[in-house]
Design a protein around this motif. Structure first.
Motif, PDB file in Angstrom:
ATOM      1  N   HIS A 106       0.830  -1.200   0.000  1.00 52.22           N
ATOM      2  CA  HIS A 106       0.000   0.000   0.000  1.00 52.22           C
ATOM      3  C   HIS A 106       0.874   1.263   0.000  1.00 52.22           C
ATOM      4  N   TYR A 122      -5.252  -8.460   3.372  1.00 50.26           N
ATOM      5  CA  TYR A 122      -6.540  -7.893   2.959  1.00 50.26           C
ATOM      6  C   TYR A 122      -7.017  -6.851   3.972  1.00 50.26           C
ATOM      7  N   ASN A 152      -7.278  -2.701   3.380  1.00 49.37           N
ATOM      8  CA  ASN A 152      -8.603  -2.070   3.412  1.00 49.37           C
ATOM      9  C   ASN A 152      -8.682  -0.902   4.398  1.00 49.37           C
ATOM     10  N   ARG A 199      -9.264   2.619   2.598  1.00 48.40           N
ATOM     11  CA  ARG A 199      -9.731   2.479   1.222  1.00 48.40           C
ATOM     12  C   ARG A 199     -10.434   1.125   1.074  1.00 48.40           C
ATOM     13  N   SER A 200     -10.933   0.857  -0.070  1.00 46.39           N
ATOM     14  CA  SER A 200     -11.670  -0.386  -0.266  1.00 46.39           C
ATOM     15  C   SER A 200     -10.947  -1.253  -1.301  1.00 46.39           C
ATOM     16  N   TYR A 201     -10.643  -2.465  -0.891  1.00 46.94           N
ATOM     17  CA  TYR A 201      -9.964  -3.388  -1.804  1.00 46.94           C
ATOM     18  C   TYR A 201     -10.685  -4.719  -1.727  1.00 46.94           C
ATOM     19  N   SER A 202     -11.118  -5.209  -2.834  1.00 50.19           N
ATOM     20  CA  SER A 202     -11.961  -6.411  -2.827  1.00 50.19           C
ATOM     21  C   SER A 202     -11.144  -7.672  -2.527  1.00 50.19           C
ATOM     22  N   THR A 232     -10.919  -9.757  -5.702  1.00 47.04           N
ATOM     23  CA  THR A 232      -9.884  -9.318  -6.644  1.00 47.04           C
ATOM     24  C   THR A 232      -8.520  -9.842  -6.199  1.00 47.04           C
TER      25      THR A 232
END
Lengths: 250, 275
Positions: free
Chosen positions: B82, B178, B182, B185-188, B191
């Motif tokens: 990140h 994960y 997150n 921010r948003s991280y799937s 994905t």
């Protein structure tokens, strides 16, 4: 080699250098006695030192060809060298020769009952229920002899080996050996300090209504004579040879 | 001249000792793993119960520490990825790092380090203590084969536990990455997982299997061998335990180098001009 019933002789030779120190030839069967037999063999010393006693015990307990320093031992069963027999036969022979020694331990993480049942779980699962019943019946024997009296209220068989005394552990070892109903039972120094334990073992074995045959190491040992005189053999004769044998139906 | 002779003698004796020790470990491994074949129908229930016990102690009880460790490792990777993305506006390389570093190297290595520290020490101490208290002699006396009763369940239980813990490590590390990615921010998760599966090759799983098998069997065989090397005194138990830890670590790190080299061999051979 045929079945265990045909286990005809057990022969041990111990050599010190080129000189034969001792040789034994034990036979488990006799035409005079029918049914299962039990041979109690006690020894205290084979020579001037304790070393040989320990060596003998090592040979008997490991049932292996021993070659340490200049001492050599060769165990034979029915005239065959033990090591030349198949592993499965060696294992079966192993169960017919039980030793109660001063330097043997029980599994510390299991109760005395589990330790006593272990050989049945491992080798004879079909006999485990009968063995468990017999082992539970030992409580009366233990109570009769005052063993574990300091643990009043507790079931002695549910204790772990380190919760009981050394003598009690050895008694449990003896009971385990007896429970297997071996053809030979070797008790190290039975006439030295543990004659009462030997009596308990004999008593437990006689409760199984088996025949008993005793082999003494040294008839001059009064303690062992006491064991024999009081319980089994009132008139046993002195022997000059080391290994001697008298037959009796009890 | 004398100095070189003395050095040669020392080298020879050390080499002999290493050779003998390696032979003993290999013998423990071989006799332990083949014992059920050699001794058929002897105490199968007992053996299975000891294997389950070993899995409980090694696999289940180590689950929480492994998950915490893996979560932290995954979190660090997620955080670094990140940060790089923020500072240099570069691409997100967490998936690549996850496959190349975590899956191929860190997961088997950190898991086996924890297992050596927890379980191999326990096994060496337990067996050393059993030997010193003559419990093993007692087992031999009732015809119980030590390779089958002692070595086999510990080798199999230890290896299965290590393999399972390595898989858990990866899931926990993935979850750690994960969670950290997150923050703010948003991280799937889908994905992230999809990208990792795109990068995964069959060779990666093969390497993972090879490492867990070699590390697991090797470390547990060393622990068993060192535990059984105790002779008659309890003061030897801590010495055997220390030896088992040090030797297991050395073995694991050296084996790791060779396995990684083997994995990258084709690439390296091209670079080094060997092909």
């Amino acid at each position: 080699m045929r079945s265990l019933e045909s286990l005809e002789s057990l022969n041990f030779t111990l050599q010190l250098g080129k000189e034969m120190v001792w040789q034994t030839n034990l036979t488990p069967s006799s035409s005079e006695i029918e049914g299962p037999r039990f041979n109690l063999i006690s020894w205290t010393s084979l020579g001037s030192t304790q070393l040989q006693q320990q060596r003998l015990f090592q040979i008997l307990s490991q049932l292996d060809e021993l070659s340490a320093a200049d001492i050599q031992a060769l165990p034979k069963v029915n005239g065959h060298e033990l090591r030349s027999l198949p592993v499965s036969v060696q294992k079966r022979v192993r169960l017919e020769i039980q030793c109660v020694g001063e330097c043997i331990g029980l599994l510390a993480n299991r109760t005395l009952r589990d330790n006593l049942l272990l050989p049945f779980r491992y080798h004879r699962p079909e006999q485990i229920q009968a063995a468990a019943l017999w082992i539970d019946g030992l409580r009366d024997s233990l109570a009769q002899w005052g063993t574990f009296s300091e643990k009043s209220g507790a079931n002695a068989l549910d204790l772990r080996p380190f919760d009981v005394t050394e003598a009690q552990r050895r008694l449990a070892l003896g009971f385990r050996a007896v429970a297997l109903q071996p053809l030979w039972l070797f008790v190290e120094s039975a006439d030295y300090y543990s004659d009462r334990q030997v009596l308990q073992m004999i008593d437990a074995y006689l409760a199984l209504k088996k025949h008993l045959e005793a082999i003494r190491s040294d008839s001059k040992k009064s303690a062992m004579n006491f064991v024999l005189d009081q319980n089994l053999y009132n008139q046993i004769q002195s022997d000059t040879v080391f290994w001697s044998q008298r037959k009796a139906v009890v | 001249m004398r100095a070189s002779i003395a050095t040669g003698l020392i080298f020879t004796s050390r080499f002999n000792a290493l050779w003998n020790w390696s032979s003993d470990v290999l013998q423990t491994l071989y006799l332990g793993l083949t014992s059920p074949v050699r001794l058929r129908n002897q105490g199968p229930r007992e053996i299975v119960s000891i294997i389950l016990q070993q899995i409980y102690f090694t696999g289940f009880q180590a689950l929480l520490p492994i998950c915490v460790l893996a979560f932290a490792v995954g979190g660090v990777i997620g955080f670094q990825s990140h940060m790089q993305e923020l500072l240099f506006a570069g691409e997100n390389w967490v998936e690549k790092v996850f496959v190349t570093v975590v899956l191929r190297e860190l997961a088997p290595l950190l898991t086996v380090i924890l297992v050596i520290a927890r379980s191999c020490t326990a096994i060496a101490a337990e067996l050393g203590s059993m030997k010193a208290h003559r419990e093993l002699k007692g087992l031999q006396l009732i015809g119980i084969d030590l390779n089958q009763f002692i070595a086999f369940p510990r080798l199999v239980g230890g290896w299965l536990s290590l393999a399972a813990l390595t898989i858990y490590f990866q899931f926990a590390a993935l979850f750690g990455a994960y969670v950290v990615m997150n923050i703010g921010r948003s991280y799937s998760l889908k994905t992230l997982v999809d990208h990792i599966f795109e990068l995964l090759r069959v060779g990666d799983l093969g390497l993972l299997l090879a490492k867990t098998t070699l590390f697991g069997l090797g470390a547990f065989a060393i622990a068993i061998q060192e535990g059984l090397s105790v002779q008659s005194s309890t003061h030897e138990v801590p010495q055997a335990t220390i030896r088992s830890v040090v030797r297991s670590f050395v073995f694991v790190f050296i084996a790791n180098i060779f396995l990684s080299l083997a994995f990258y061999w084709q690439t390296l051979a091209k670079v080094w001009g060997l092909q």
